[in-house]
Enzyme design. Structure first.
Site, short mmCIF file in Angstrom:
data_model
loop_
_atom_site.label_atom_id
_atom_site.label_comp_id
_atom_site.label_asym_id
_atom_site.label_seq_id
_atom_site.Cartn_x
_atom_site.Cartn_y
_atom_site.Cartn_z
N THR A 77 0.83 -1.21 0.00
CA THR A 77 0.00 0.00 0.00
C THR A 77 0.87 1.26 0.00
O THR A 77 0.60 2.19 -0.75
CB THR A 77 -0.93 0.00 1.22
OG1 THR A 77 -1.79 -1.15 1.13
CG2 THR A 77 -1.80 1.24 1.27
N HIS A 208 4.98 -10.04 2.27
CA HIS A 208 4.27 -11.16 2.91
C HIS A 208 3.44 -11.99 1.93
O HIS A 208 2.85 -13.00 2.32
CB HIS A 208 3.42 -10.67 4.08
CG HIS A 208 2.18 -9.94 3.69
ND1 HIS A 208 0.93 -10.49 3.82
CD2 HIS A 208 1.98 -8.70 3.19
CE1 HIS A 208 0.02 -9.62 3.41
NE2 HIS A 208 0.64 -8.52 3.03
N THR A 244 14.26 4.55 9.68
CA THR A 244 15.24 3.47 9.83
C THR A 244 14.73 2.19 9.18
O THR A 244 13.57 1.81 9.35
CB THR A 244 15.55 3.25 11.32
OG1 THR A 244 16.08 4.47 11.83
CG2 THR A 244 16.54 2.13 11.52
N CYS A 332 -20.97 -10.20 3.48
CA CYS A 332 -20.93 -10.38 4.93
C CYS A 332 -19.52 -10.54 5.48
O CYS A 332 -19.29 -10.31 6.65
CB CYS A 332 -21.76 -11.59 5.34
SG CYS A 332 -23.51 -11.23 5.23
#
Lengths: 394, 277
Positions: A77, A208, A244, A332
């Site tokens: 992102t 990931h 960092t 849902c």
């Protein structure tokens, strides 16, 4: 088959992946003894800088670019936002953005809120897709104008796995002098990427999704492409990304890229065969099951299937009882009341969109796992259909 | 993942009374495939008492659990007792539902009402209302009722309970109106945050000039000074002090305490006034 039920069958690899043991091994020294700051002047910190350099080379080899073109970020992102906002700032006189209706929220929500994010009004073209999830190239060509500041198109869709022709789209943008960004978060590690031979200016990747840990991403910026940092601060990443460095995760990501390169063939042969077996098995054993997305132009690990007349969350929770992990595009599961924007853009009817399940595999899946899922799914769907007021019977 | 109670999970995994009663005395059919959940409730009624209840549900775990709970609750009840059941009762039976899922309990209550109305052969008041949310076909009467019964205080809560406003969002203004109207009797309402009126730079300049002329210059001129507007960039207003003001050691105070305060009061409360050096 009994002991199968004691462990998780993880078919949700487009959501996230397990950290590869080799990756964890590579990371451990940097979480323990080698804790120095790579910016420090002493050898203790400096040796950590060497590890960053190596990771940068591993990433560069993996996507076919120069190490200097690789910026480490915190996630996909962040890379998406940095690239798109950078391109907009570089051409303030241009007020048009081209993207698609099926982008990940990282790009979709940024483009939809670009006015409030930048304080400048932009016209945003969100290209439509057909029922296979493909973009019409004529629509794309027509959308490009002299006013277009950036094109951002995902390489592969996270929900359906559909691969968009970004190589060709980038070439067409380049011919018109328009910077091209691609969100390659799902493509990386599943299909080969060779940026040296392509006209892509910005590319986002996430750690990931390819067996590195969460919290690290990559932004590729072609040399010579205008760039404005997203974060202001220190001089890290040659002043292009302050803060960092997440050293251990970056080292892990470098190793993960190396592994992904080695396993690319397996991904496209053994994993693909497992995916195909799962898909064919489900479509054959469960009536009124429909495949979402282009059958061929697709990642080797993903299949998205709609089970009509039943609802996705219920399916997932029954699968969960058997410790099978997957995702759904139903309303849902998202907390919103509308089903997946990707399936709706493809014109998948509501009756099917609510019952869509995405299975996404990895090299860690086995044939036994797929057999187990194939054994359980017809029961689960059948049981829910028995309860559904719409199920017309077989 | 949703934080479902053990009761919800148990009723989802082992739903009671699944099916359809043949020759039912009352049938309640609510929801639709497009909406993502639907419930068909069938009742067997003898001597004004519900002797059997069965359901078929298309929907998520909480929709199935709410349906199962409802049938358990009403079996054996008199019609008068069943009529008093609210969606809160269904949610409480299940030990609570996540707030985004409250509409599942509302669907249970609606199906019960529909089935009882069907038994009596009367039309539901729902059909008489005006549709507010076109995405989910929710009427103003349903919204007002939910606001009253469940003490809703925001549009978001209305969406959680009735689904209205959960699609395209076009009806949010209308929902806010209904909310304001319904709770106007001495209750505190949380209004939708209004987006601040955006002014164009030109409008800002005109207004700033106006305030400078009317409210600021007369005061400065009395002390032999003056002020000139140099630039307006977003919220940043650059001014230059003239005459006596230029050498006044209090000029910074004048800018911040006097000019900026006045402009914030009368033009835009986010303005920052700076002196052109």
């Amino acid at each position: 088959m009994k002991e199968q039920q004691d462990q998780v069958i993880y078919l949700d690899n487009n959501a996230t992946t397990r950290v590869a043991p080799e990756v964890l091994d590579a990371m451990m020294p940097y979480l323990t003894d080698l804790y120095g700051n790579p910016s420090s002047m002493h050898t203790f910190g400096g040796q950590v800088g060497g590890a960053l350099k190596q990771a940068r080379s591993q990433v560069a080899d993996f996507i076919g670019c120069d190490p200097e073109e690789v910026i480490f970020t915190s996630c996909g992102t962040e890379s998406d936002s940095t690239a798109i906002l950078s391109a907009l700032r570089a051409a303030p006189e241009r007020r048009h953005i081209v993207t698609t209706r099926v982008e990940h929220p990282a790009v979709k929500n940024l483009c939809e809120n670009i006015g409030s994010m930048t304080g400048t009004k932009y016209r945003v073209t969100m290209l439509k897709v057909d029922e296979d999830g493909m973009v019409d190239m004529n629509d794309y060509l027509e959308s490009l104008t002299e006013d277009t500041a950036v094109v951002s198109i995902m390489w592969a869709n996270n929900e359906t796995g559909v691969i968009l022709p970004v190589e060709e789209m980038a070439r067409l943008a380049k011919e018109r002098g328009i910077p091209f960004h691609t969100d390659a978060v799902q493509a990386a590690g599943k299909i080969p990427i060779d940026l040296a031979s392509l006209d892509i200016d910005y590319l986002s990747m996430s750690g990931h999704k390819l067996h590195a840990p969460k919290g690290v991403g990559i932004l590729y910026v072609r040399r010579g492409t205008p760039f404005a940092p997203f974060l202001a601060g220190g001089h890290q990443e040659h002043g292009r990304r302050a803060g960092t460095e997440n050293v251990a995760s970056i080292v892990g990501l470098g190793r993960a890229c190396q592994l992904a390169q080695e396993k690319m063939v397996e991904e496209n042969s053994r994993v693909k065969a497992l995916r195909d077996k799962l898909e064919a098995g489900l479509l054959a054993s469960i009536p009124r099951a429909l495949l979402n997305g282009h059958r061929l132009q697709r990642l080797p690990n993903t299949t998205n299937i709609s089970f009509e007349y039943v609802e996705g969350e219920s399916i997932l929770l029954h699968m969960n009882r058997h410790r099978i992990c997957a995702s759904s595009g139903s309303a849902c599961t998202s907390g919103s009341l509308e089903p997946s924007h990707v399936l709706r853009a493809m014109g998948v009817p509501f009756t099917a969109a609510h019952g869509s399940i995405r299975f996404s595999l990895s090299v860690y899946n086995t044939e036994q796992e797929i057999d187990f899922v194939l054994e359980k799914m017809p029961q689960i769907i059948g049981q829910l259909r028995e309860m559904s007021p719409f199920w017309p019977g077989e | 993942m949703w934080d479902y109670t053990d009761t919800v999970t148990e009723h989802f995994q082992n739903p009671r009374n699944v099916g359809e009663i043949e020759n039912a005395d009352g049938v309640g059919d609510v929801g639709s495939l497009a909406c993502g959940d639907a419930l068909k409730l069938t009742l067997k009624i003898e001597n004004d008492r519900i002797v059997d209840a069965k359901f078929k549900t298309f929907g998520c775990a909480s929709a199935i659990a709410s349906s199962s709970a409802l049938t358990e609750m009403i079996k054996g009840m008199s019609i008068a007792e069943a009529e008093k059941i609210t969606n809160e009762d269904i949610a409480n039976f299940l030990g609570g539902l996540p707030k985004e899922k409250m509409h599942c309990s509302v669907m249970g209550r609606e199906a019960l009402e529909a089935a009882l109305a069907d038994f009596r052969g009367v039309a539901l008041p729902k059909a008489e209302g005006e549709v507010v949310c076109e995405c989910f076909g929710v009427t103003d009467l349903e919204v007002v009722r939910a606001i009253k019964e469940s003490h809703l205080r925001s549009v978001e809560e209305i969406t959680n309970f009735t689904k209205a406003g959960g699609g395209c969002g076009k009806c949010e203004g209308r929902l806010q109106e209904l909310l304001n109207k319904t709770v106007s009797e001495g209750l505190r309402v949380v209004p939708l945050k209004k987006s601040r009126q955006r002014m164009t730079t030109l409008q800002k300049i005109k207004k700033i000039e106006d305030v400078l002329e009317r409210e600021i210059r007369p005061g400065l001129r009395m002390d032999g000074g003056d002020i000139e507007l140099i630039d307006v960039d977003g919220d940043f207003v650059t001014v230059s002090l003239r005459g006596q003001c230029t050498s006044c050691f209090k000029s910074q105070t004048t800018i911040k305490e006097f000019v900026e305060k006045k402009l914030r009061e009368q033009v835009l409360d986010s303005l920052v006034v700076e002196e052109d050096k």
